[in-house]
Structure formats: C-alpha cells, structure tokens
Design an enzyme around this catalytic site. Structure first.
Site, short mmCIF file in Angstrom:
data_model
loop_
_atom_site.label_atom_id
_atom_site.label_comp_id
_atom_site.label_asym_id
_atom_site.label_seq_id
_atom_site.Cartn_x
_atom_site.Cartn_y
_atom_site.Cartn_z
N ARG A 192 0.84 -1.20 0.00
CA ARG A 192 0.00 0.00 0.00
C ARG A 192 0.87 1.24 0.00
O ARG A 192 1.72 1.40 0.88
CB ARG A 192 -0.91 -0.01 1.22
CG ARG A 192 -1.83 -1.22 1.16
CD ARG A 192 -2.84 -1.24 2.26
NE ARG A 192 -3.75 -2.36 2.05
CZ ARG A 192 -4.96 -2.45 2.55
NH1 ARG A 192 -5.44 -1.49 3.30
NH2 ARG A 192 -5.71 -3.49 2.29
N GLU A 238 0.85 4.05 1.14
CA GLU A 238 0.39 5.02 2.14
C GLU A 238 1.37 6.20 2.11
O GLU A 238 2.56 6.00 2.22
CB GLU A 238 0.42 4.40 3.55
CG GLU A 238 -0.22 3.03 3.69
CD GLU A 238 -1.71 3.10 3.91
OE1 GLU A 238 -2.25 4.22 3.92
OE2 GLU A 238 -2.33 2.03 4.04
N ARG A 295 1.67 3.07 12.77
CA ARG A 295 0.87 1.86 12.57
C ARG A 295 0.59 1.52 11.11
O ARG A 295 -0.25 0.70 10.80
CB ARG A 295 -0.43 1.94 13.38
CG ARG A 295 -1.30 3.09 12.99
CD ARG A 295 -2.34 3.39 14.06
NE ARG A 295 -3.02 4.62 13.70
CZ ARG A 295 -4.11 4.66 12.98
NH1 ARG A 295 -4.70 3.57 12.57
NH2 ARG A 295 -4.66 5.82 12.67
N HIS A 296 1.31 2.18 10.20
CA HIS A 296 1.18 1.84 8.78
C HIS A 296 2.52 1.41 8.21
O HIS A 296 3.55 2.02 8.50
CB HIS A 296 0.69 3.05 7.96
CG HIS A 296 -0.74 3.36 8.21
ND1 HIS A 296 -1.14 4.30 9.13
CD2 HIS A 296 -1.86 2.85 7.66
CE1 HIS A 296 -2.46 4.35 9.13
NE2 HIS A 296 -2.93 3.48 8.26
N GLU A 330 -7.50 -0.19 14.88
CA GLU A 330 -8.21 -1.20 14.07
C GLU A 330 -7.26 -2.34 13.71
O GLU A 330 -6.13 -2.11 13.30
CB GLU A 330 -8.69 -0.52 12.79
CG GLU A 330 -9.36 -1.47 11.82
CD GLU A 330 -9.41 -0.90 10.39
OE1 GLU A 330 -9.78 0.27 10.23
OE2 GLU A 330 -9.08 -1.65 9.47
N SER A 374 -10.77 -5.61 9.01
CA SER A 374 -12.00 -5.20 8.32
C SER A 374 -12.58 -6.43 7.67
O SER A 374 -11.84 -7.31 7.22
CB SER A 374 -11.71 -4.21 7.19
OG SER A 374 -11.33 -2.99 7.71
N ARG A 390 -0.05 -5.51 13.01
CA ARG A 390 -0.84 -4.82 14.04
C ARG A 390 -1.25 -5.78 15.15
O ARG A 390 -1.31 -5.38 16.32
CB ARG A 390 -2.08 -4.18 13.41
CG ARG A 390 -1.73 -2.99 12.58
CD ARG A 390 -2.97 -2.17 12.32
NE ARG A 390 -2.66 -1.10 11.39
CZ ARG A 390 -3.55 -0.25 10.92
NH1 ARG A 390 -4.81 -0.35 11.30
NH2 ARG A 390 -3.18 0.70 10.10
P1 AMO Z 1 -8.35 -3.13 5.12
O1 AMO Z 1 -7.89 -2.22 4.07
O2 AMO Z 1 -9.09 -2.54 6.29
O3 AMO Z 1 -9.31 -4.27 4.55
O4 AMO Z 1 -7.11 -3.95 5.69
C1 AMO Z 1 -7.29 -4.99 6.63
C2 AMO Z 1 -6.32 -4.83 7.79
O5 AMO Z 1 -4.98 -4.84 7.31
C3 AMO Z 1 -4.18 -4.01 8.11
N1 AMO Z 1 -3.54 -2.99 7.28
C4 AMO Z 1 -2.31 -2.49 7.45
N2 AMO Z 1 -1.36 -2.76 8.34
C5 AMO Z 1 -0.21 -2.09 8.25
N3 AMO Z 1 0.06 -1.16 7.31
C6 AMO Z 1 -0.85 -0.86 6.39
N4 AMO Z 1 -0.57 0.06 5.45
C7 AMO Z 1 -2.12 -1.53 6.42
N5 AMO Z 1 -3.23 -1.47 5.68
C8 AMO Z 1 -4.07 -2.37 6.21
C9 AMO Z 1 -5.08 -3.40 9.15
C10 AMO Z 1 -6.43 -3.51 8.54
O6 AMO Z 1 -7.45 -3.57 9.51
N6 AMO Z 1 -9.98 -6.47 1.72
C11 AMO Z 1 -10.22 -5.94 3.07
C12 AMO Z 1 -10.40 -7.04 4.08
C13 AMO Z 1 -11.66 -7.84 3.88
O7 AMO Z 1 -12.75 -7.25 3.79
O8 AMO Z 1 -11.57 -9.09 3.89
C14 AMO Z 1 -9.05 -5.04 3.45
O9 AMO Z 1 -7.98 -5.08 2.88
O10 AMO Z 1 -4.97 -4.18 10.34
#
Ligand code: AMO
Ligand code: ATP
Length: 432
Positions: free
Chosen positions: A211, A213, A219-220, A355, A358, A406
């Site tokens: 990602r 970001e 936390r990312h 979080e 999701s 996380r």
């Molecule tokens: P979402 O985008 O909320 O959902 O991602 C799910 C979980 O992944 C973790 N996460 C991350 N951890 C660290 N760095 C990041 N950049 C990052 N982005 C996400 C978080 C987050 O809650 N497809 C849906 C899931 C689904 O519906 O099955 C999804 O990707 O803990």
C-alpha cells in the site's frame, strides 16, 4: 556442524563444542571469562591465565565482542557462573571475527534509535527482546494457521502482481509488466472471493499486501502481512465468530509456547477473555461523542478519526467489533443489509489502540455487484475477470482481513509497527 552442543544442553561432566557469539569479555587479571551466546542461551568460558596454554588464552581473550567462536572444553558446575555451569576450554577457534566498533550494542546495555536498529537488523535481532518478538511472531503465524485448519479452511496463495486495485483510500504501487501497467496487490480480496466459488469453499491466506500510504505513522507499513479469511455460506456474524476465534488462538498459542520470550520482553500479557463486544457504528459514534475527546461531534456517515478510535478503545477497554457501517463508506464488495440499503454488513474488529480487522458479507449477486462498481466510480469492465465468475454460481459468502503486524504490535505493546517486522518498508526505507 555435526558435533555442536547448544549452550543450554551443556551439562556438568560433558566434553562439548559450543559455537556462538562472544557476548561479553571480563578480564579480572589472573582469571578471565568470555560469555558465549547462541540461540538457546549463554554459557561462561573460564580462562585461568597461569594454568592454561598461552595460545589458547591469547586467542580466547584477544577476540572482539560479537565475533563467532567455536569452543571445545569440559563443562563444570560453577555456582558463581551466570548459569551455574562453565566451560574450561581446551580449544578455541575464532570462526568469524567482528570489528571492534559495532554500529549498535547487541548486549542491549546501550540503547540505539529505531533507525540504527533497522539498518543493522542482524545485530539488533541478537538482542534477547528483539529475538523474542520474532519468535512470538512465528508462534502467532503457527497458531493462526492451526486455527484456520480447525475452521476447515484450505490455505491458498494468490498473485501479488495484479491488474487492478480494490481498496479505495490507499494508493497503489504501479510496476511495469512487460510494457503494460500493473500493480502490487493491495489485498487478496478479489482472489479469495473467487475461491469461495471453487470446490475449496473456505480459504485463508497469509501473505504480503502493498500500500502506497503517503504518511509515516507508527501503525502503517508500505508492505504489510495480511491474514485473510473467506468462506462460502457464511454471513457477517459467522465471519466475526471466526475472526474472534483466530485472534484468541494467536494469544493462546503465545501464552502456551512463548513464556520465555514474554519474560524477555517483560510485557503485561493477557489472553483476551469472554466474547468481544459488538457495537453498531451508530453506538460507536454516540459513545465517541459522549467521551468529549473530539473537537467536532461525529455525525452519521463520518469515518472514525484516529482520536475517536482511541477514545472509544479506552472506553470499551477490550477487543471489540464495530458493525453496521454506513454503506457509502464501505467498499463495493461489501453487501448491504437486505432490509436497509444504507446500512452495510461491513465490520471492523478493534484493539483498544487501533483497528486490526476489516470484513463483512460480500455482494454475491452479479447485477448488484456491477452496480456497486459504478457507484464507486470504478469501471466494471476492468474487473471482468472477477465479476464474470458471479454469473456461474457464486454462493453467499463473508470474510475478513487482519493486519499481522498490528496483531503482534498490540499483543506485545510495541510502540511502533516497524518493531513487528524484520525489514520494514516505509516512506524512507527501501533497504535493507
Ligand atoms: P483493510 O484495508 O481494512 O481491509 O485492511 C485490513 C487490515 O490490514 C491491516 N492494514 C495495514 N497494516 C499495516 N500497514 C498498512 N498500510 C495496512 N493497511 C491495512 C489493518 C487492517 O485492519 N480487503 C479488506 C479485508 C476484507 O474485507 O476481507 C481489506 O484489505 O490491520
Ligand atoms: P577461584 O578460586 O575460582 O580462582 P577466587 O575466589 O580466588 O576464584 P579470583 O580468581 O581472583 O578469585 O577471581 C576474581 C573474581 O572472579 C572473584 O570475584 C570471584 O568471585 C570471581 N570468580 C572466580 N571464579 C569464577 C567463576 N568460575 N565464575 C564466576 N565468577 C568467578
């Protein structure tokens, strides 16, 4: 090394060859010690200068800290030694010498900043507490896999080079694929969904997500580990049950198998007990507003700001779910409630700090799925590889994605997500 004995297995009366790193050198004059460290622990090696071969003493004591040595000798009981035994050496070999100046101190006596630690992860992960994080990480993955098996899932691996993104709100990393634009995958979302329509029905994947970001936050990550679940014939409540069982299994595995590592970290570790409370989105915003922590009151349709999540987390005090989100702030693949199209079956699972998950029930009806793409401004044709399978018998299904780092970060109370991954990728860091 065939004849190697781990330091933890050296018993008085044995003649052993240990191999490891020089953790400490203590020269007291007539007597000197080196402490040799390997993956099982440490052992003292005693040099009595007047009574031992000069070359042996010179080699043993001439070595720099963190050099790799191989030492053969007799193991003796010694109550004054840190582990109550010591080796009286007969042979000492320096296998790989370390330079006298180290970029960080693996004994942990001198603190290093996170950036120096990450630049020198090999040395950093010689520290007991850092090694402990990664042993626990391995245990979390093992326990999670086992729980997925209990749930009747098959493990899958899906492509990380893809043609389209799925998670709005976070950017894609573009790459060139034989002259065509492609992307690093943000989530296995569409692929895991495609597999619930296969003979496998219930699947999980543990793999990287990418990602772009923009922001540097604690936390990312730009490359994270996603723990994904998807099951045919599940609704969102059954998916939440599975989610809760997997997170609890991770904690239980660590409690059962990582006591030494938890002691090394000195963390306050508790397996979550009881059912995770399930709050609706509406209740969540009411409770956040009632804390008075936000400058502006939240209204229906707002996403939860970080401060709001924190305030609610403190208020609830355990892991919890937020359910029934407004449809408009959940992705196209999430199904709405049959009796209220404004309300989605999407859910998040939260740790008091942030979080973790999701998920939701998915839209499995072809026409509605295609409408959803259009509403989100996505071109359904670009997703034809996915949508077309919904014309050939796609069962109702639900699932979720859990951020692996996380989970570990919150479980161990780590301040920064980068501490839960060996070689983090962030805005400033592409190597090592
Ligand atoms: P979402 O985008 O909320 O959902 O991602 C799910 C979980 O992944 C973790 N996460 C991350 N951890 C660290 N760095 C990041 N950049 C990052 N982005 C996400 C978080 C987050 O809650 N497809 C849906 C899931 C689904 O519906 O099955 C999804 O990707 O803990
Ligand atoms: P020894 O009779 O074993 O040679 P010592 O009591 O005469 O020991 P020194 O040889 O002068 O003392 O050792 C200096 C210091 O090292 C002392 O404080 C002693 O307690 C400590 N020491 C000696 N042997 C050991 C050992 N095997 N492990 C840990 N500490 C030791």
């Amino acid at each position: 090394m065939q004849n190697r004995t781990y330091t933890a297995d050296a018993e008085p009366g044995d003649t052993v060859t240990v191999a490891g790193w020089v953790h400490e050198i203590r020269d007291l004059g007539g007597i000197a010690f080196i402490i040799v460290r390997d993956t099982t622990g440490k052992i003292q090696v005693k040099f009595e200068k007047d009574e031992m071969d000069d070359d042996l003493v010179e080699t043993g004591l001439g070595v720099n800290r963190e050099s790799v040595v191989e030492i053969t000798g007799d193991v003796k009981e010694e109550p004054r030694a840190p582990t109550d035994v010591e080796i009286v050496p007969t042979e000492v070999e320096v296998v790989a010498a370390a330079e006298p100046e180290l970029p960080l101190d693996p004994s942990g006596k001198v603190d290093a900043d996170l950036s120096t630690r990450l630049d020198n992860r090999t040395l950093d992960a010689r520290k007991e507490d850092v090694e402990a994080v990664f042993k626990i990480r391995g245990e979390v993955l093992r326990s999670v896999r086992e729980q997925f098996r209990e749930l009747g899932c098959s493990e899958i691996n899906t492509p990380k080079i893809v043609a389209t993104g799925t998670e709005g709100g976070t950017e894609l990393f573009p790459i060139t694929y034989f002259g065509e634009e492609a992307f690093m995958n943000q989530s296995p979302q569409l692929f895991k969904q495609l597999m619930v329509g296969s003979g496998l029905e219930r699947v999980f994947e543990i793999g990287p997500i990418f990602r772009a970001e923009e922001h540097n936050t604690p936390r990312h990550l730009n490359e994270a580990t996603s723990i994904d679940f998807e099951s045919a014939f599940y609704d969102h409540t059954e998916a939440m049950d599975a989610c809760e069982s997997v997170v609890k299994a991770a904690y239980e595995g660590v409690a059962q198998n990582c006591q030494d590592e938890l002691d090394a970290l000195g963390v306050d570790f508790e397996v979550p007990e009881g059912d995770f409370p399930r709050l609706t989105y509406e209740e969540a915003i009411e409770r956040i507003n009632a804390t008075g922590e936000l400058d502006e009151m939240l209204v229906w349709g707002d996403d939860l700001p970080t401060e709001g999540e924190k305030a609610l987390g403190e208020d609830v005090g355990t892991h919890y779910f937020i359910t029934d989100w407004p449809s408009e702030i959940k992705p196209f693949y999430i199904k709405d409630h049959d009796d209220d199209e404004e309300l989605s079956t999407g859910f998040d699972m939260m740790h008091p700090r942030m979080e973790l998950v999701s998920g939701g029930q998915r839209e499995h009806r072809y026409e509605r799925l295609v409408d959803g793409f259009e509403q989100q401004g996505l071109d359904p044709e670009a997703f034809d590889y996915y949508t077309k399978m919904f014309k050939y018998g796609m069962p109702p299904h639900a699932g979720w994605g859990l951020g692996g780092e996380r989970l570990i970060m919150t479980m161990l109370g780590l301040d920064n997500i980068r501490e839960a991954v060996l070689f983090p990728r962030d805005r400033q860091r592409l190597s090592p």
